[in-house]
Design an enzyme around this catalytic site. Structure first.
Site, short mmCIF file in Angstrom:
data_model
loop_
_atom_site.label_atom_id
_atom_site.label_comp_id
_atom_site.label_asym_id
_atom_site.label_seq_id
_atom_site.Cartn_x
_atom_site.Cartn_y
_atom_site.Cartn_z
N CYS A 1 36.92 -54.17 -58.20
CA CYS A 1 38.62 -54.47 -57.69
C CYS A 1 38.85 -53.60 -57.04
CB CYS A 1 39.19 -53.96 -58.87
SG CYS A 1 39.03 -54.95 -60.15
N ARG B 1 35.57 -56.19 -52.24
CA ARG B 1 35.43 -56.05 -53.53
C ARG B 1 34.91 -56.83 -54.58
NH1 ARG B 1 36.52 -50.41 -52.74
NH2 ARG B 1 36.77 -50.14 -54.77
N TRP C 1 38.65 -58.48 -59.87
CA TRP C 1 37.26 -58.92 -60.58
C TRP C 1 37.37 -58.45 -62.24
CZ3 TRP C 1 32.60 -57.59 -62.50
CH2 TRP C 1 31.57 -57.93 -61.66
N ASN D 1 41.62 -49.51 -61.05
CA ASN D 1 40.29 -50.67 -61.99
C ASN D 1 39.23 -49.94 -62.52
OD1 ASN D 1 40.99 -51.55 -58.64
ND2 ASN D 1 39.40 -50.60 -58.23
N GLY D 2 38.06 -49.83 -62.80
CA GLY D 2 37.19 -49.67 -63.89
C GLY D 2 37.83 -50.47 -65.30
N GLU E 1 13.81 -58.44 -51.32
CA GLU E 1 15.31 -58.67 -50.38
C GLU E 1 14.78 -59.85 -50.26
OE1 GLU E 1 17.11 -56.77 -50.63
OE2 GLU E 1 18.33 -57.66 -48.84
N LYS F 1 18.08 -62.08 -51.04
CA LYS F 1 19.42 -62.30 -50.42
C LYS F 1 19.51 -64.11 -50.06
CE LYS F 1 21.08 -60.01 -49.25
NZ LYS F 1 20.72 -58.34 -49.94
N GLU G 1 21.11 -64.90 -53.85
CA GLU G 1 22.92 -65.21 -54.33
C GLU G 1 24.24 -65.07 -53.49
OE1 GLU G 1 24.06 -60.43 -53.18
OE2 GLU G 1 22.65 -60.21 -51.45
N HIS H 1 -1.48 -65.82 -62.20
CA HIS H 1 -1.49 -64.88 -63.14
C HIS H 1 -0.28 -65.02 -63.64
CE1 HIS H 1 -4.48 -61.96 -62.65
NE2 HIS H 1 -4.01 -61.46 -61.42
N LYS I 1 31.74 -56.33 -54.03
CA LYS I 1 30.57 -56.02 -53.01
C LYS I 1 30.39 -53.98 -53.56
CE LYS I 1 29.02 -54.52 -49.23
NZ LYS I 1 27.60 -54.64 -48.81
C1 AGP Z 1 22.97 -57.38 -51.79
O1 AGP Z 1 23.26 -57.43 -51.59
C2 AGP Z 1 24.26 -56.36 -53.24
N1 AGP Z 1 24.90 -55.73 -52.10
C3 AGP Z 1 23.78 -55.61 -54.42
O2 AGP Z 1 22.62 -55.48 -54.39
C4 AGP Z 1 23.93 -54.77 -53.46
O3 AGP Z 1 22.44 -53.31 -52.85
C5 AGP Z 1 23.55 -52.85 -54.89
O4 AGP Z 1 24.43 -53.30 -55.80
C6 AGP Z 1 23.48 -51.44 -54.73
O5 AGP Z 1 24.75 -51.27 -54.10
P1 AGP Z 1 25.08 -49.68 -53.63
O6 AGP Z 1 23.67 -49.48 -52.05
O7 AGP Z 1 26.19 -50.02 -52.69
O8 AGP Z 1 24.58 -48.86 -54.53
#
Ligand code: AGP
Length: 612
Positions: free
Chosen positions: A2, A27, A75, A100-101, A484, A488, A491, A507, A607
């Site tokens: 958030c 965020r 969020w 937040n939290g 990776e 990408k 997501e 396997h 984020k």
């Molecule tokens: C991937 O595209 C994401 N943004 C996510 O996997 C991210 O790398 C992960 O949440 C870790 O975040 P950080 O690098 O801010 O710790």
């Protein structure tokens, strides 16, 4: 996750709050809201489900004005995305709070508040905190003291901003486990969960420490530690400009950030390497001696940052001859890790606030590591402040939820770490060091060359738009690159994608291969080229469609079931993973654009994952 923003000023703060929310939206984004105290002394609130734009529309129809206010993008954690669960949460129409939290003991507090007659209008843990502070206000009559009292009763993580119509001159903010930054103005003060929210109004910031509670008035700020003692916290001046978080001519932040990679990588390498050697000071004054003592490395991270760690493992083992374990933070933090002597702990994080990685860093503090190194992109973050050694990536603010430039700058920083360890352990002679440095210095140009492939990759993306699944393959250091790539794609395009080490194909996953299953392979001409070529033959023999990212030397030839994208510069073992990541980022981006998904803010994701 958030986002919080608040302001107390002589002017109308609502435009400041709205601009702050827009800048925090990346965020978390299932609802947004704000409250301001109007000139009649009433709390005026607006909340909307959906994006900040929906809140802006609501404010166009029913404007809110005031010289003190707080705002939030949400969020969802406790309670579905719904207006009643959006923040600010009220208590008795007198007190407003954004949070937040996660409050872990919210159930017990809720029961006791209900017994005292408090009515709950939301499903949030946040409303519990609002009522609790309100209850203390009844006896204390002072907002600061009431917040201090209430936060002592909270278990969990929080960043709070609170205002009360009965105490109309100030905002009280508190931090435990989630970041809070105070922005210093002239005759006005601000609070936010991220400096990005406040860059249009100030560059002067104070970061609260864990347990701090602060009071913001127009004329000044007072900060108290967890024991209620008044404390001074250092003021810093941010070098970021307000437009560092603008999208400019690009259609999406993600595309902008993909194209910023040559520069971001160059910045990350700057002042850390000369033309032929690594600078000893790159890791701090005492690092050279310390790195020579290291007998093994534990790398901890989440998501994309974890993939960067997996790549580094190959490089550290090869260049420094040291054992290197890489683990997901959410698993590490709940083990009882056995730490051999003289091991270096490394956490990797773009944000420096990811809850699991931060908890792992703190756990590592009790485990007797030689030192804890943070590789991080946000200088003011908790991880940077709590680590013994720091190597900053210099990607600049990354707004797109899908990590791009953060990843390639992490790879650059980790390559420096592998080199530094190799050097400290006498495994790198001057010539090898000079070659490695030359390879790294050529990386920005190689990324630029890879970006030129945008056109063919966009065309290729049309091919994948209607697929429901994809398999990514790689071998050696390119296995995590494939992981990776799969992350990408899934997501931002919501296509189910998984990555396998190509040797694992037979396997199990080979059973999935048919004409509907595209196989995306990362296959540069390195020592494992012939191995992966055989694996791809196994796919072809079963009618699978291949998309191969390779280079001119590899000899892959296109046919009706095989698409080949040859990278002009493949790089060496230190840089090839970053170079081969670029086409995978572009592929995911273009598939998502063709599918019409929300590229910068994919569904259900945030984020910065500051809750567990
Ligand atoms: C991937 O595209 C994401 N943004 C996510 O996997 C991210 O790398 C992960 O949440 C870790 O975040 P950080 O690098 O801010 O710790």
């Amino acid at each position: 996750m958030c986002g919080i923003v608040g302001a107390v000023a002589e002017r109308d703060v609502v435009p400041i709050l709205m601009e702050g929310l827009r800048r925090l939206e990346y965020r978390g984004y299932d609802s947004a809201g704000l409250v301001a105290l109007d000139d009649d002394g009433d709390l005026k609130r607006a909340r909307e489900v959906g994006k900040v734009a929906a809140l802006a529309e609501a404010l166009d129809s029913n404007p809110v004005h005031g010289r003190i206010g707080i705002a939030h993008t949400r969020w969802a954690t406790h309670g579905a995305p719904a207006e009643r669960n959006a923040h600010p949460q009220f208590s008795s129409n007198e007190l407003a709070l954004v949070h937040n939290g996660i409050i872990e003991n919210h159930s017990a507090l809720r029961d006791s508040l209900k017994a005292k007659g408090y009515r709950f209008l939301s499903d949030t843990d946040t409303e519990v905190v609002a009522h609790r502070i309100h209850e203390h206000m009844q006896t204390r009559g002072d907002l600061l003291a009431s917040v201090q009292e209430a936060v002592r009763e909270l278990d969990g993580a929080y960043a709070l901003a609170v205002m009360d119509r009965r105490d109309p001159e100030r905002i009280i903010t508190a931090r435990q486990g989630c970041p809070v930054v105070i922005g210093i103005g002239i005759g006005e003060h601000f609070v936010a969960s991220d400096i990005a929210a406040l860059l249009p109004v100030t560059r002067r910031f104070i970061f609260l420490e864990e347990g701090d509670v602060a009071e913001l008035r127009r004329e000044g700020v007072r900060i108290f530690d967890r024991n209620g003692q008044a404390v001074e916290r250092r003021e810093t001046e941010s070098q970021l400009s307000a437009d560092a978080v603008e999208r400019g001519e690009y259609r999406h932040y993600m595309l902008k950030e993909i194209h910023e990679q040559p520069n971001a990588v160059a910045e990350t390498l700057e002042e850390r390497v000369t033309h032929d050697h690594l600078l000893a000071a790159a890791f701090g004054p005492d690092a050279e001696r310390l790195l020579a003592e290291v007998e093994g490395v534990h790398i901890i991270a989440c998501g994309t940052s974890y993939h960067a760690g997996m790549i580094a493992r190959y490089q550290i083992e090869q260049l420094a001859g040291l054992p290197c374990n890489v683990e997901i933070a959410s698993e590490y933090r709940y083990r009882d890790p056995v730490v051999p002597e003289r091991h270096l702990f490394v956490c990797i994080s773009q944000s420096g606030e990811t809850a699991d990685t931060l908890a792992a860093l703190r756990l590592a503090g009790e485990k007797g590591y030689l030192a804890r190194l943070a590789i991080c992109n946000v200088p003011e973050s908790s991880m940077v402040r709590e680590s013994d050694l720091v190597l900053m990536t210099r990607a600049g603010p990354e707004i797109g939820v899908a990590s791009t430039k953060a990843f390639t700058t992490q790879l650059s920083a980790l390559a420096l770490l592998a080199l530094a360890l190799g050097k400290a352990h006498g495994r790198l002679d001057a010539e090898a060091e000079a070659n490695a440095v030359a390879e790294l210095r050529a990386l920005p140009t190689a990324i630029e060359a890879a970006l030129e492939l945008d056109g063919p990759i966009e065309k290729l993306a049309e091919h994948l738009v209607h697929r429901h699944h994809a398999l990514f393959l790689g071998r050696g250091v390119h296995y995590p690159v494939a992981m990776e790539g799969a992350l990408k794609l899934k997501e931002i395009s919501y296509i189910h994608a998984e990555a396998y080490a190509a040797g694992e194909l037979k396997h199990g996953p080979l059973a999935l291969v048919d004409e509907d299953m595209p196989i995306i392979a990362v296959a540069p001409s390195d020592a494992l080229l012939e191995k992966i070529r055989s694996n791809l033959e196994e796919v072809r023999a079963r009618g699978g469609e291949l998309i191969v990212f390779s280079d001119a030397e590899s000899g892959f030839l296109p046919d009706e079931r095989t698409h080949v994208i040859a990278l002009p510069r493949a790089g060496g073992p230190l840089t090839a993973p970053a170079i081969f990541t670029i086409p995978l980022q572009l592929l995911a981006y273009h598939v998502a654009v063709h599918k019409g998904t929300d590229v910068d803010k994919p569904r259900n994701l945030a984020k910065s994952v500051t809750v567990e």
